[in-house]
Enzyme design. Structure first.
Site, PDB file in Angstrom:
ATOM      1  N   LYS A 179       0.858  -1.248  -0.001  1.00  0.00           N
ATOM      2  CA  LYS A 179       0.053   0.069  -0.108  1.00  0.00           C
ATOM      3  C   LYS A 179       0.829   1.169  -0.009  1.00  0.00           C
ATOM      4  O   LYS A 179       0.500   2.380  -0.918  1.00  0.00           O
ATOM      5  CB  LYS A 179      -0.808  -0.008   1.338  1.00  0.00           C
ATOM      6  CG  LYS A 179      -1.800  -0.990   1.262  1.00  0.00           C
ATOM      7  CD  LYS A 179      -2.732  -1.122   2.613  1.00  0.00           C
ATOM      8  CE  LYS A 179      -2.035  -1.183   3.919  1.00  0.00           C
ATOM      9  NZ  LYS A 179      -1.432  -2.172   4.298  1.00  0.00           N
ATOM     10  N   ARG A 190     -10.156   1.007   7.974  1.00  0.00           N
ATOM     11  CA  ARG A 190      -9.574  -0.360   8.608  1.00  0.00           C
ATOM     12  C   ARG A 190     -10.679  -1.071   9.281  1.00  0.00           C
ATOM     13  O   ARG A 190     -10.301  -2.146   9.570  1.00  0.00           O
ATOM     14  CB  ARG A 190      -8.521  -0.074   9.366  1.00  0.00           C
ATOM     15  CG  ARG A 190      -7.408  -1.234   9.019  1.00  0.00           C
ATOM     16  CD  ARG A 190      -6.221  -0.402   9.859  1.00  0.00           C
ATOM     17  NE  ARG A 190      -4.739  -1.190   9.699  1.00  0.00           N
ATOM     18  CZ  ARG A 190      -3.682  -0.887   8.997  1.00  0.00           C
ATOM     19  NH1 ARG A 190      -3.731   0.382   8.686  1.00  0.00           N
ATOM     20  NH2 ARG A 190      -2.532  -1.715   9.057  1.00  0.00           N
ATOM     21  N   ARG A 224      11.659  -5.318   5.465  1.00  0.00           N
ATOM     22  CA  ARG A 224      11.629  -3.909   5.128  1.00  0.00           C
ATOM     23  C   ARG A 224      12.398  -2.926   5.938  1.00  0.00           C
ATOM     24  O   ARG A 224      12.641  -3.134   7.260  1.00  0.00           O
ATOM     25  CB  ARG A 224       9.950  -3.337   5.554  1.00  0.00           C
ATOM     26  CG  ARG A 224       9.932  -1.852   5.373  1.00  0.00           C
ATOM     27  CD  ARG A 224       8.284  -1.532   5.394  1.00  0.00           C
ATOM     28  NE  ARG A 224       7.539  -1.952   6.489  1.00  0.00           N
ATOM     29  CZ  ARG A 224       6.258  -2.191   6.435  1.00  0.00           C
ATOM     30  NH1 ARG A 224       5.560  -1.371   5.564  1.00  0.00           N
ATOM     31  NH2 ARG A 224       5.522  -2.916   7.397  1.00  0.00           N
ATOM     32  N   ARG A 238      14.189   0.599  10.860  1.00  0.00           N
ATOM     33  CA  ARG A 238      13.226  -0.786  10.976  1.00  0.00           C
ATOM     34  C   ARG A 238      11.964  -0.201  11.962  1.00  0.00           C
ATOM     35  O   ARG A 238      12.307  -0.018  13.153  1.00  0.00           O
ATOM     36  CB  ARG A 238      13.874  -2.013  11.134  1.00  0.00           C
ATOM     37  CG  ARG A 238      14.676  -2.398   9.910  1.00  0.00           C
ATOM     38  CD  ARG A 238      15.490  -3.755  10.185  1.00  0.00           C
ATOM     39  NE  ARG A 238      16.398  -3.857   9.196  1.00  0.00           N
ATOM     40  CZ  ARG A 238      16.260  -4.544   8.004  1.00  0.00           C
ATOM     41  NH1 ARG A 238      15.293  -5.170   7.894  1.00  0.00           N
ATOM     42  NH2 ARG A 238      17.283  -4.733   7.347  1.00  0.00           N
ATOM     43  N   ARG A 275      -0.959  -8.909  13.163  1.00  0.00           N
ATOM     44  CA  ARG A 275      -1.344  -7.840  12.265  1.00  0.00           C
ATOM     45  C   ARG A 275      -2.289  -8.542  11.072  1.00  0.00           C
ATOM     46  O   ARG A 275      -3.241  -7.839  10.786  1.00  0.00           O
ATOM     47  CB  ARG A 275      -0.158  -7.300  11.784  1.00  0.00           C
ATOM     48  CG  ARG A 275       0.545  -6.297  12.600  1.00  0.00           C
ATOM     49  CD  ARG A 275       1.760  -5.678  12.306  1.00  0.00           C
ATOM     50  NE  ARG A 275       1.849  -4.970  11.072  1.00  0.00           N
ATOM     51  CZ  ARG A 275       3.101  -4.847  10.600  1.00  0.00           C
ATOM     52  NH1 ARG A 275       4.399  -5.281  10.754  1.00  0.00           N
ATOM     53  NH2 ARG A 275       2.983  -4.238   9.355  1.00  0.00           N
TER      54      ARG A 275
HETATM   55  P1  AP5 Z   1       4.801  -1.347   1.962  1.00  0.00           P
HETATM   56  O1  AP5 Z   1       4.568  -0.915   0.718  1.00  0.00           O
HETATM   57  O2  AP5 Z   1       5.431  -0.714   2.991  1.00  0.00           O
HETATM   58  O3  AP5 Z   1       3.468  -2.331   2.437  1.00  0.00           O
HETATM   59  P2  AP5 Z   1       2.259  -1.953   3.282  1.00  0.00           P
HETATM   60  O4  AP5 Z   1       0.893  -2.310   2.586  1.00  0.00           O
HETATM   61  O5  AP5 Z   1       2.271  -0.323   3.326  1.00  0.00           O
HETATM   62  O6  AP5 Z   1       2.644  -2.487   4.706  1.00  0.00           O
HETATM   63  P3  AP5 Z   1       2.338  -2.063   6.142  1.00  0.00           P
HETATM   64  O7  AP5 Z   1       3.169  -3.092   6.988  1.00  0.00           O
HETATM   65  O8  AP5 Z   1       2.706  -0.421   6.115  1.00  0.00           O
HETATM   66  O9  AP5 Z   1       0.812  -2.111   6.156  1.00  0.00           O
HETATM   67  P4  AP5 Z   1       0.127  -1.923   7.566  1.00  0.00           P
HETATM   68  O10 AP5 Z   1      -1.347  -1.855   7.344  1.00  0.00           O
HETATM   69  O11 AP5 Z   1       0.483  -3.062   8.533  1.00  0.00           O
HETATM   70  O12 AP5 Z   1       0.956  -0.792   8.579  1.00  0.00           O
HETATM   71  P5  AP5 Z   1       0.401   0.801   8.861  1.00  0.00           P
HETATM   72  O13 AP5 Z   1       1.412   1.573   8.911  1.00  0.00           O
HETATM   73  O14 AP5 Z   1      -0.699   1.005   7.871  1.00  0.00           O
HETATM   74  O15 AP5 Z   1       5.707  -2.724   1.506  1.00  0.00           O
HETATM   75  C1  AP5 Z   1       6.239  -3.594   2.441  1.00  0.00           C
HETATM   76  C2  AP5 Z   1       7.790  -3.992   2.046  1.00  0.00           C
HETATM   77  O16 AP5 Z   1       7.720  -4.942   0.889  1.00  0.00           O
HETATM   78  C3  AP5 Z   1       8.631  -3.034   1.600  1.00  0.00           C
HETATM   79  O17 AP5 Z   1       9.762  -3.149   1.925  1.00  0.00           O
HETATM   80  C4  AP5 Z   1       8.560  -2.960   0.101  1.00  0.00           C
HETATM   81  O18 AP5 Z   1       9.659  -2.196  -0.559  1.00  0.00           O
HETATM   82  C5  AP5 Z   1       8.364  -4.339  -0.333  1.00  0.00           C
HETATM   83  N1  AP5 Z   1       7.257  -4.378  -1.306  1.00  0.00           N
HETATM   84  C6  AP5 Z   1       6.359  -3.560  -1.626  1.00  0.00           C
HETATM   85  N2  AP5 Z   1       5.575  -4.151  -2.962  1.00  0.00           N
HETATM   86  C7  AP5 Z   1       6.224  -5.103  -3.342  1.00  0.00           C
HETATM   87  C8  AP5 Z   1       6.245  -5.944  -4.382  1.00  0.00           C
HETATM   88  N3  AP5 Z   1       5.439  -5.661  -5.403  1.00  0.00           N
HETATM   89  N4  AP5 Z   1       7.314  -6.968  -4.610  1.00  0.00           N
HETATM   90  C9  AP5 Z   1       8.207  -7.060  -3.623  1.00  0.00           C
HETATM   91  N5  AP5 Z   1       8.319  -6.262  -2.445  1.00  0.00           N
HETATM   92  C10 AP5 Z   1       7.466  -5.286  -2.426  1.00  0.00           C
HETATM   93  O19 AP5 Z   1      -0.176   0.432  10.210  1.00  0.00           O
HETATM   94  C11 AP5 Z   1       0.460   0.214  11.403  1.00  0.00           C
HETATM   95  C12 AP5 Z   1      -0.075   0.020  12.669  1.00  0.00           C
HETATM   96  O20 AP5 Z   1      -0.916   1.200  12.843  1.00  0.00           O
HETATM   97  C13 AP5 Z   1      -1.318  -1.138  12.514  1.00  0.00           C
HETATM   98  O21 AP5 Z   1      -1.119  -2.469  12.985  1.00  0.00           O
HETATM   99  C14 AP5 Z   1      -2.272  -0.347  13.517  1.00  0.00           C
HETATM  100  O22 AP5 Z   1      -1.837  -0.762  14.939  1.00  0.00           O
HETATM  101  C15 AP5 Z   1      -2.180   1.090  13.513  1.00  0.00           C
HETATM  102  N6  AP5 Z   1      -3.202   1.620  12.518  1.00  0.00           N
HETATM  103  C16 AP5 Z   1      -3.007   2.348  11.349  1.00  0.00           C
HETATM  104  N7  AP5 Z   1      -4.158   2.589  10.582  1.00  0.00           N
HETATM  105  C17 AP5 Z   1      -5.030   2.297  11.450  1.00  0.00           C
HETATM  106  C18 AP5 Z   1      -6.641   2.406  11.410  1.00  0.00           C
HETATM  107  N8  AP5 Z   1      -7.026   2.953  10.304  1.00  0.00           N
HETATM  108  N9  AP5 Z   1      -7.327   1.911  12.218  1.00  0.00           N
HETATM  109  C19 AP5 Z   1      -6.473   1.264  13.609  1.00  0.00           C
HETATM  110  N10 AP5 Z   1      -5.346   1.140  13.672  1.00  0.00           N
HETATM  111  C20 AP5 Z   1      -4.463   1.512  12.682  1.00  0.00           C
HETATM  112 MG    MG Z   2       2.513   1.051   4.845  1.00  0.00          MG
END
Ligand code: AP5
Ligand code: MG
Length: 225
Positions: free
Chosen positions: A13, A88, A127, A160, A172
């Site tokens: 994402k 979410r 990552r 990280r 997660r």
């Molecule tokens: P990346 O693009 O970073 O993936 P992502 O989908 O953004 O993954 P996240 O881990 O950030 O998602 P998340 O939803 O857990 O975290 P968030 O910060 O939103 O890609 C991942 C890796 O893969 C990178 O190294 C990239 O280079 C690589 N990659 C990407 N595409 C690739 C491909 N096609 N091929 C190979 N490699 C690839 O949320 C974190 C925490 O915040 C949650 O757990 C929760 O506690 C809280 N939170 C956030 N939003 C809310 C909400 N709306 N409600 C409640 N809690 C929330």
């Molecule tokens: Mg992300």
């Protein structure tokens, strides 16, 4: 263009949101990034949220909706936005519907990124990001062109996330399939869901996304209900 990127942790994402933001000049709004900023700033809310995030659980709707509502009011969102990690839960989706309706600013599209379980774990555990500009990297899938030097800002410090480890990943992913996956059906029924194969290489996924977005930046777009 108002867009949601939906998908499990590690599905790409953030990676795709950054690419779309560069191409279309609209901001990417990541509630995860907002919560991490609040934690880094040491606010009471941020430090409380960090404990929940580090366990891999979801932060409460009330807190997330409040920080999101403040952010979307800002002027850079006037011409559209990309939502990464929000909504979410079905409650957050209902809040977003109401907000956009009040603003007469409909949602155009929800892109669901589909990635296999093992690949999600590998992506998350490998990552890292530039500590200076935030550019995202991966130990295997996206390494800096010059070892230990950021491609974008030439910074040499990387970090990280505390929640990027094999134990927390499972919590997660469970939270995603329990709380967030129902949104796939929710947006499917609103006829604004498009599915993208997120298993291909980053640039190929970006190409598929661009193909879909072309339809929504031309007059032929079908607005969501
Ligand atoms: P990346 O693009 O970073 O993936 P992502 O989908 O953004 O993954 P996240 O881990 O950030 O998602 P998340 O939803 O857990 O975290 P968030 O910060 O939103 O890609 C991942 C890796 O893969 C990178 O190294 C990239 O280079 C690589 N990659 C990407 N595409 C690739 C491909 N096609 N091929 C190979 N490699 C690839 O949320 C974190 C925490 O915040 C949650 O757990 C929760 O506690 C809280 N939170 C956030 N939003 C809310 C909400 N709306 N409600 C409640 N809690 C929330
Ligand atoms: Mg992300």
């Amino acid at each position: 263009m108002n867009l949601i990127l939906l998908g499990p942790p590690g599905s790409g994402k953030g990676t795709q949101a950054s690419a779309i933001a560069k191409t279309y000049g609209i901001p990417e709004l990541s509630t995860g990034a907002m919560l991490r900023e609040a934690a880094d700033a040491g606010s009471e809310m941020g430090l409380w949220a960090k404990q929940i995030m580090d366990r891999g659980e979801l932060v409460s709707d009330e807190v997330v909706v409040n920080i999101f509502a403040e952010r979307i009011k800002q002027s850079d969102c006037a011409n559209g936005f990309i939502l990464d990690g929000f909504p979410r839960t079905l409650e957050q989706a209902a809040f977003l519907d109401k907000l956009l309706k009040e603003q007469d600013n409909p949602l155009d599209l929800v892109l669901e990124l589909k990635v296999d379980f093992n690949q999600l774990v590998e992506r998350i555990v490998g990552r890292f990001t530039c500590a200076t500009c935030g550019e995202g990297y991966h130990d295997r899938f996206k390494i800096p062109k010059v070892s230990c030097v950021c491609d974008v800002c030439q910074g040499m410090a990387f970090k990280r996330r505390a929640d990027d480890n094999a134990e927390t990943v499972r919590t997660r992913l469970m939270a995603y399939y329990r709380e967030t996956a129902p949104l796939i059906g929710y947006y499917f029924c609103k006829e604004c869901l498009r599915v993208v194969d997120g298993m291909e290489e980053i640039d190929l996924v970006a190409g598929h996304v661009q193909e879909i977005l072309k339809d929504y930046t031309q007059d032929s777009k079908t607005p969501a209900h």
